[in-house]
Design a protein around this motif. Structure first.
Motif, short mmCIF file in Angstrom:
data_model
loop_
_atom_site.label_atom_id
_atom_site.label_comp_id
_atom_site.label_asym_id
_atom_site.label_seq_id
_atom_site.Cartn_x
_atom_site.Cartn_y
_atom_site.Cartn_z
N SER A 1 -9.24 15.32 24.81
CA SER A 1 -10.60 14.86 25.09
C SER A 1 -10.58 13.48 25.76
O SER A 1 -11.47 13.17 26.56
CB SER A 1 -11.42 14.83 23.81
N SER A 2 -9.59 12.66 25.46
CA SER A 2 -9.51 11.35 26.13
C SER A 2 -9.24 11.52 27.62
O SER A 2 -9.72 10.73 28.43
CB SER A 2 -8.45 10.47 25.48
N ASP A 3 -8.48 12.56 27.99
CA ASP A 3 -8.27 12.85 29.42
C ASP A 3 -9.58 13.23 30.09
O ASP A 3 -9.85 12.83 31.23
CB ASP A 3 -7.25 13.97 29.61
N VAL A 4 -10.39 13.99 29.40
CA VAL A 4 -11.69 14.40 29.93
C VAL A 4 -12.58 13.18 30.11
O VAL A 4 -13.23 13.00 31.15
CB VAL A 4 -12.36 15.45 29.02
N PHE A 5 -12.60 12.29 29.11
CA PHE A 5 -13.41 11.07 29.22
C PHE A 5 -12.90 10.17 30.33
O PHE A 5 -13.69 9.53 31.03
CB PHE A 5 -13.45 10.31 27.89
N PHE A 6 -11.58 10.12 30.51
CA PHE A 6 -11.01 9.31 31.59
C PHE A 6 -11.44 9.86 32.96
O PHE A 6 -11.81 9.10 33.86
CB PHE A 6 -9.49 9.27 31.47
N HIS B 1 -17.58 -5.30 37.50
CA HIS B 1 -16.16 -5.17 37.88
C HIS B 1 -15.25 -5.50 36.70
O HIS B 1 -14.26 -4.79 36.47
CB HIS B 1 -15.84 -6.09 39.05
N ALA B 2 -15.57 -6.54 35.95
CA ALA B 2 -14.75 -6.92 34.80
C ALA B 2 -14.76 -5.82 33.73
O ALA B 2 -13.70 -5.45 33.21
CB ALA B 2 -15.22 -8.24 34.21
N LEU B 3 -15.93 -5.30 33.41
CA LEU B 3 -16.02 -4.23 32.41
C LEU B 3 -15.30 -2.97 32.86
O LEU B 3 -14.61 -2.32 32.07
CB LEU B 3 -17.49 -3.92 32.09
N THR B 4 -15.43 -2.64 34.13
CA THR B 4 -14.74 -1.47 34.66
C THR B 4 -13.23 -1.64 34.55
O THR B 4 -12.52 -0.71 34.14
CB THR B 4 -15.14 -1.23 36.12
N ALA B 5 -12.73 -2.81 34.89
CA ALA B 5 -11.29 -3.07 34.79
C ALA B 5 -10.82 -3.00 33.34
O ALA B 5 -9.77 -2.42 33.05
CB ALA B 5 -10.97 -4.43 35.39
N ILE B 6 -11.59 -3.56 32.42
CA ILE B 6 -11.20 -3.54 31.01
C ILE B 6 -11.17 -2.11 30.47
O ILE B 6 -10.24 -1.71 29.77
CB ILE B 6 -12.16 -4.43 30.18
N ILE B 7 -12.18 -1.33 30.80
CA ILE B 7 -12.22 0.07 30.35
C ILE B 7 -11.06 0.86 30.95
O ILE B 7 -10.40 1.64 30.27
CB ILE B 7 -13.58 0.71 30.68
N TYR B 8 -10.80 0.63 32.23
CA TYR B 8 -9.69 1.33 32.90
C TYR B 8 -8.36 0.98 32.23
O TYR B 8 -7.55 1.87 31.94
CB TYR B 8 -9.65 0.97 34.38
N ILE B 9 -8.14 -0.30 31.96
CA ILE B 9 -6.90 -0.72 31.31
C ILE B 9 -6.80 -0.10 29.92
O ILE B 9 -5.72 0.35 29.49
CB ILE B 9 -6.82 -2.26 31.26
N GLY B 10 -7.91 -0.04 29.20
CA GLY B 10 -7.92 0.59 27.88
C GLY B 10 -7.52 2.06 27.94
O GLY B 10 -6.71 2.52 27.13
N PHE B 11 -8.07 2.79 28.89
CA PHE B 11 -7.69 4.19 29.05
C PHE B 11 -6.21 4.34 29.39
O PHE B 11 -5.51 5.20 28.86
CB PHE B 11 -8.52 4.86 30.15
N ARG B 12 -5.72 3.49 30.29
CA ARG B 12 -4.31 3.59 30.68
C ARG B 12 -3.38 3.26 29.52
O ARG B 12 -2.35 3.92 29.34
CB ARG B 12 -4.03 2.68 31.87
N LEU B 13 -3.74 2.25 28.73
CA LEU B 13 -2.92 1.91 27.56
C LEU B 13 -2.93 3.05 26.55
O LEU B 13 -1.89 3.40 25.98
CB LEU B 13 -3.42 0.62 26.92
N GLN B 14 -4.10 3.62 26.32
CA GLN B 14 -4.21 4.73 25.37
C GLN B 14 -3.36 5.91 25.84
O GLN B 14 -2.66 6.54 25.03
CB GLN B 14 -5.68 5.14 25.22
N ARG B 15 -3.38 6.20 27.12
CA ARG B 15 -2.57 7.31 27.65
C ARG B 15 -1.08 7.01 27.54
O ARG B 15 -0.28 7.90 27.25
CB ARG B 15 -2.96 7.60 29.09
N ALA B 16 -0.69 5.76 27.78
CA ALA B 16 0.72 5.38 27.66
C ALA B 16 1.21 5.51 26.22
O ALA B 16 2.32 6.01 25.96
CB ALA B 16 0.93 3.97 28.18
N VAL B 17 0.39 5.06 25.27
CA VAL B 17 0.76 5.16 23.85
C VAL B 17 0.88 6.63 23.46
O VAL B 17 1.82 7.02 22.76
CB VAL B 17 -0.27 4.41 22.97
N ARG B 18 -0.06 7.44 23.89
CA ARG B 18 -0.02 8.87 23.55
C ARG B 18 1.22 9.54 24.14
O ARG B 18 1.90 10.33 23.47
CB ARG B 18 -1.27 9.56 24.05
N ARG B 19 1.55 9.20 25.37
CA ARG B 19 2.74 9.78 26.01
C ARG B 19 4.01 9.37 25.27
O ARG B 19 4.92 10.18 25.09
CB ARG B 19 2.81 9.32 27.47
#
Length: 139
Positions: free
Chosen positions: A14-19, A116-134
């Motif tokens: 579901s996190s992939d879908v939200f991403f 722009h700042a919020l978008t970058a923070i959310i994007y980084i959060g998604f990428r970190l979450q995906r890296a941890v899951r992997r």
């Protein structure tokens, strides 16, 4: 029986879908911002200096670059291509430099900087979450 579109068996969380939804939302925002820059370039925008031939040179350069890059970023983000976020980042840095670095030339647009700042923070959060899951899946 109703089956979920994405399930653990399909390998898509579901996190992939939200991403994906997040990236496509940013793509829609980029398309809108690109249209706004094109509106300024063709002269439909209200204001005395918003026709291209009447703009100061610094605005001509910025408007032309962003009018081209924002739709390009929107298409990359919508297609979920790896280069989409990179082009968005170039646009975000350009606008951040414009509005935060040179407010005497471009004016101040705090809302754009916040988005722009919020978008970058959310994007980084998604990428970190995906890296941890992997990393967890590899163990």
């Amino acid at each position: 029986m109703i089956r979920p579109l994405y399930s653990a068996a399909s390998g898509i969380s579901s996190s992939d879908v939200f991403f994906e939804m997040f990236l496509r939302s940013v793509a829609a925002l980029c398309a809108g911002l690109g249209l706004l820059y094109w509106v300024r370039l063709v002269g439909f925008y209200d204001g005395l200096t918003w026709r291209f031939d009447l703009m100061p040179v610094h605005w001509q350069i910025a408007a032309v670059c962003l009018a081209v890059l924002y739709p390009f970023a929107a298409s990359g983000l919508w297609m979920l291509a790896s280069w989409g976020p990179v082009i968005w980042f170039v646009c975000a840095v350009a606008e951040t430099v414009m509005y935060a670095g040179f407010p005497q030339m471009f004016g101040s647009r705090d809302l754009v900087l916040i988005v722009h700042a919020l978008t970058a923070i959310i994007y980084i959060g998604f990428r970190l979450q995906r890296a941890v899951r992997r990393r967890r899946e590899e163990k």
